[in-house]
Design an enzyme around this catalytic site. Structure first.
Site, mmCIF file in Angstrom:
data_model
loop_
_atom_site.group_PDB
_atom_site.id
_atom_site.type_symbol
_atom_site.label_atom_id
_atom_site.label_comp_id
_atom_site.label_asym_id
_atom_site.label_seq_id
_atom_site.Cartn_x
_atom_site.Cartn_y
_atom_site.Cartn_z
ATOM 1 N N ASP A 162 0.854 -1.194 0.000
ATOM 2 C CA ASP A 162 0.000 0.000 0.000
ATOM 3 C C ASP A 162 0.889 1.243 0.000
ATOM 4 O O ASP A 162 1.594 1.505 0.978
ATOM 5 C CB ASP A 162 -0.895 -0.013 1.251
ATOM 6 N N HIS A 206 -9.169 -0.500 -8.106
ATOM 7 C CA HIS A 206 -8.816 0.645 -7.260
ATOM 8 C C HIS A 206 -7.755 1.522 -7.910
ATOM 9 O O HIS A 206 -7.867 2.750 -7.913
ATOM 10 C CB HIS A 206 -8.340 0.144 -5.903
#
Lengths: 413, 413
Positions: A226, A321
């Protein structure tokens, strides 16, 4: 250190202090045998010491904790001014807080020390201060509130807890040692006594120093790397995207500052983990193990949103995403994400109360987080695995020069 | 590793695995420049790697996490068997849990992995399993419950929260990387699905690896070095004091085991920190900075309870914690304390919800923790700065041999 040399970010600010230099010499021995020596008095095995010896100087054009590499442990705390505490009281508080932060980031005991962190080095401690919208009215500084500090609009799917949202004042505390982080939080809490009450506290974490065998983007609690596509502090345009533009006049106190959007985002892990890994990868648009985009390459290969698979389908699905969040999908909006994971235990329904303490940094939240989140809330396949449970936005002033305190240009002029 | 070589504790069990050996070679470079490289993709600076590379083998005569040096990050979790889950279901659960723990402590992905810890080394992960008194009735094993697993008597000043006390099953998870610890907790929680529900979870911490420049006893949130007088795993008599005596017959499943008393002890820090340091030192009986007893010397100097000051007063006051808690004051009772601090945020009254996740290990709780605590509750000057808010006691079986699981000798014979 001169302010003019500090604007570019991390590499000049993260230096090993004297303790770290000495410790580094003992590291090879400490690494091989150190595990047996910790915690039992009388053993005499030198441990690693570079973790504790790393210091991040407090003073500079920008506050620390923005481009500083994410530390292993973090506390986010918000305070509300007590009734009757106005501009003068707030100025005194910021002066006390800055002095304590400056001492602790240098590894010195602050005033009124409780000695919790006495033996530790500064352990990359950073302390970052911000002002919420409600701060300005309470200090009669409404005309000095920058236009960029907008109220956060509601987003579809928000499930916000008022008591863990907002706040007059915000502090982000990060360190690579948990006792150092807790010590800073405790000292700053005590220094607020009589002036401000703690509104909320959230505890988070990232990878510990030395847990992996090479630098890696940290994983979140969904198991995904991330932050791969975060803008790099050395990249062209970084300062303009992340730090407020210099001005003169009533908002010049924000020169060198930035805006932080803070969201506690719970992950619906029980649902997420029922998906096979290849489905999870399509939701994100990257491979889970390597972080490589589904358009090919490695973690750092630029994403090719146009790539198609042999069967003609988009390699990165339409609701992935990374497609929906990509700057190209959002008029170029760029923000710097620098969060902490949290894992607080079981909820009443048995699901884990776990997720991300999301912090986005940008020069302008309207064209940064708000623009991206509007897009995501409607189109991002990841959204159904997340619950935004708290929200706050803070104006984070520039750093303090030596001898001054954070926010002084706002509170004393 | 042969079981017969493992009984002595930490030094043979805490070994750097292959990953750690490779990482150690890069540590000097990583320590000096590593801070700039973490967290931003594209930087290419090798970090420390000995933290992640350290592994603690799961199998052995004793379970790990007792004599293992305290890790930086810990989770304590308790579970209750679901209605209808009896001995066979519990056996299946312990088999799944042991298999997952064995894999994760070796740095391998467990079954059903979520990949949260994919890049990390095992980071000194330990997983320790225990059985509460209520476990035995629910599994129709009441006649196998050892006499040492007594109900915890009430103590003066207890303020126990039933919902955070007790539990059929207990797991202590510790690691030097927070993501590794959370990963283990999450995996074990999922593995319990259908068989046991999580009753409570507590998160704690100690010093990070490498935060100090030499091995030190860790400080607690009162700022005191805590654990100086712990028995050393290499000391004569240690095994007899901490590990259950070997027997034959219905309780032989506890051979190599120990008993854990778990107490969440909140510290009344606002009150404590109002005391001047010299008063704090008299409450404890040691200097706060060095940990030396007030009878003189250094941290490791034996305490001289008879020493008097020039004015004729006891150097270590009559109600000093180290006097009242000393084995000599308690018929020789010895226990091994190995806890984690916790700092969970502000309570409704504004005070910090912070203190110690106290864990005491002993061969017999009646002559260990219970005897000491009875003495402390009446006479210890420290007591008025503490609130015991939860309590639990668990029988912690011996370790599993390769190919078997923890508790198998109880559940399958």
């Amino acid at each position: 250190m001169e302010e003019s040399t500090e604007g570019r970010g991390i590499s000049r600010r993260c230096l090993l202090g004297a303790a770290g230099g000495a410790g580094a010499a003992g590291m090879a021995a400490g690494g091989l045998a150190g595990a047996a020596g910790r915690g039992w008095a009388g053993d005499d095995v030198p441990p690693l010491a570079a973790v504790g010896g790393t210091s991040v100087p407090f003073h500079g054009r920008h506050q620390v904790g923005i481009t500083t590499p994410p530390q292993a442990y973090g506390h986010l705390v918000a305070f509300d001014l007590r009734p009757g505490a106005g501009r003068a009281a707030a100025a005194g508080l910021m002066r006390r807080w800055s002095a304590a932060a400056e001492a602790m980031t240098a590894g010195r005991p602050p005033a009124g020390d409780d000695q919790i962190a006495l033996d530790a080095g500064p352990s990359s401690l950073t302390v970052t201060f911000g002002f919420g919208r409600s701060f300005f009215a309470k200090t009669d500084l409404g005309d000095r509130m920058p236009a960029a500090l907008v109220p956060m609009p509601p987003f579809p799917g928000d499930a916000l807890d008022h008591f863990r949202s907002g706040g007059d004042l915000w502090i982000q505390i990060g360190a690579d040692d948990p006792l150092v982080a807790v010590h800073a939080t405790r000292i700053l809490h005590k220094a607020a006594s009589g002036t401000a009450a703690m509104r909320w506290q959230m505890n988070g974490f990232n990878r510990a120093r030395g847990a992996t065998d090479r630098p890696r983007t940290v994983r979140n609690l969904m198991g995904q790397l991330d932050g791969t596509n975060n803008p790099h502090p050395f990249a062209p345009g970084f300062d303009a995207e992340i730090f407020a533009a210099d001005t003169t006049g009533p908002h010049a106190w924000m020169n060198g500052g930035s805006y932080a959007v803070v969201r506690r985002i719970r992950m619906l892990l029980d649902t997420w983990e029922k998906l096979p890994v290849d489905r999870q990868e399509q939701v994100i648009g990257r491979r889970k193990d390597t972080g490589a985009p589904l358009s090919g390459g490695t973690e750092t290969t630029p994403v090719n949103l146009a790539a198609v698979r042999p069967d003609g389908a988009l390699a990165i699905p339409g609701d992935a995403h990374i497609r929906v969040a990509a700057p190209a999908s959002n008029g170029g909006a760029t923000l710097l994400r620098r969060g902490f994971s949290y894992y607080d235990g079981p909820r009443p329904d048995g699901a884990p109360d776990a997720g991300l303490l999301f912090i986005a940094w940008q020069a302008d939240p309207t064209t940064g987080f708000i623009q991206v989140q509007r897009k995501l809330a409607g189109a991002d396949g990841l959204t159904r695995f997340l619950r935004h449970e708290s929200s706050a936005i803070f104006a984070v002033p520039g750093g303090a020069a030596s001898g001054s305190y954070v926010g002084q240009a706002l509170l004393e002029s």
